[in-house]
Design a protein around this motif. Sequence first.
Motif, mmCIF file in Angstrom:
data_model
loop_
_atom_site.group_PDB
_atom_site.id
_atom_site.type_symbol
_atom_site.label_atom_id
_atom_site.label_comp_id
_atom_site.label_asym_id
_atom_site.label_seq_id
_atom_site.Cartn_x
_atom_site.Cartn_y
_atom_site.Cartn_z
ATOM 1 N N ARG A 1 -7.237 28.091 16.046
ATOM 2 C CA ARG A 1 -6.604 28.025 17.367
ATOM 3 C C ARG A 1 -7.571 27.343 18.326
ATOM 4 O O ARG A 1 -8.784 27.307 18.075
ATOM 5 C CB ARG A 1 -6.253 29.423 17.883
ATOM 6 N N ARG B 1 -5.295 47.044 10.264
ATOM 7 C CA ARG B 1 -5.445 46.095 11.367
ATOM 8 C C ARG B 1 -6.275 44.883 10.944
ATOM 9 O O ARG B 1 -6.092 43.783 11.479
ATOM 10 C CB ARG B 1 -6.097 46.771 12.569
ATOM 11 N N LEU C 1 -1.457 36.993 10.595
ATOM 12 C CA LEU C 1 -1.053 37.996 11.578
ATOM 13 C C LEU C 1 -0.402 37.312 12.781
ATOM 14 O O LEU C 1 -0.608 36.123 13.017
ATOM 15 C CB LEU C 1 -2.259 38.812 12.059
ATOM 16 N N GLY C 2 0.368 38.084 13.527
ATOM 17 C CA GLY C 2 0.971 37.569 14.751
ATOM 18 C C GLY C 2 1.901 36.400 14.481
ATOM 19 O O GLY C 2 2.656 36.387 13.504
ATOM 20 N N SER C 3 1.807 35.370 15.334
ATOM 21 C CA SER C 3 2.680 34.210 15.184
ATOM 22 C C SER C 3 2.350 33.405 13.934
ATOM 23 O O SER C 3 3.125 32.545 13.518
ATOM 24 C CB SER C 3 2.568 33.308 16.421
ATOM 25 N N ARG C 4 1.203 33.651 13.317
ATOM 26 C CA ARG C 4 0.814 32.946 12.090
ATOM 27 C C ARG C 4 1.153 33.745 10.826
ATOM 28 O O ARG C 4 0.674 33.434 9.742
ATOM 29 C CB ARG C 4 -0.694 32.666 12.114
ATOM 30 N N THR C 5 1.952 34.780 10.968
ATOM 31 C CA THR C 5 2.321 35.578 9.796
ATOM 32 C C THR C 5 3.220 34.767 8.868
ATOM 33 O O THR C 5 4.155 34.099 9.312
ATOM 34 C CB THR C 5 3.053 36.864 10.228
#
Length: 354
Positions: A219, A278, A285-289
Amino acid sequence: MSESGLLVDIRHWFQCYAFDVIGLITYAKRLGFLDQGDDIGGVIGALEEHLGYATLVGIFPSLHQYLFSIKNYLAGSQGSGRAYVLKFTNERIREAQVIPKPVATDESSVAMEDFLTKFLAKHAANADLFTNYHVLAGCTSNMVAGSDTTAISLSAVLYYLLKNPQCLLRLREEVDGLAVQSDPSKFPTFKESQQMPYLQAVIKEALRLHPATGLPLERVVPEGGATISGRFFPEGTIVGINTWVAHRNTHVFGEDAERFCPERWLIDDNDKLSIMNRYYLPFGLGSRTCIGRHVSMLEMSKLIPRLVRDWDFQLDSSLHAKEWRTLNYWFVKPMDFKLGIKRRQLVKDVNSKE
């Protein structure tokens, strides 16, 4: 293959399996990888070539504008890498349009449509909103993302089980216990696999130690900069977390973080489990899952119990005293995972002889 006594490149066969599954899900048609045991149309080779290229230009993006056209020119009419996969997918789309497939239903009469049928229906409903490009891109994404990762993950599960015989024994006892309650000749169902806590722990631990992706999901720090884990990063800085590093954090997974230990996921300490979960990101995770993670888990949960139940595996002697060799082109692929295979005497067979 078991009768031949020859070593089997099991990762290759896992990829054949994953390709046929994704073909069935995407086109309602098995592509024939398992039937032939071969790289149908050179798709596996094309994907490997594409990943190698994509990894390097992903790290050095300025080279892409110069290398891409040259690479495809040298590949000739068959295309190269992703271009070949696009061509392959276009052929499957034309087949579906020329010979429409009947919609299959399962025992509960719930319609089961493949991705291509859904995409074409969406295109027919609104061709401007969901174009031919969207149909092609959706199917191609399934093909590109749906085989390597699952094959690597399946290989990791079996590899760590064979390197840790006590874990294989415990899993086999769990699988055999379920087989005694049902018909051991049937394929284990996904629902049955969810009743096997040790199986799920084995899969989870194998993906912790050997996540399929070996490079960070990068990112860019936004305007004004950002403070991450107590350190300030100025705007424009490229940051990312490497899954392999995160999964070996001894503050999270304990001093034995390098050890294969499925039991770590079966403890009663909810706080500890919450912290580990976690930091667990084999599917991002998140938008990159990964949006296909449930398909991959379905494939692993159904296949691993059957392999453990029906077959004995023997590591190549060269792997007994050392780790397997891997190559990291975005996906961390095992290069020398060859096994001896022997049919196992099933619980039902033993009982019948008694």
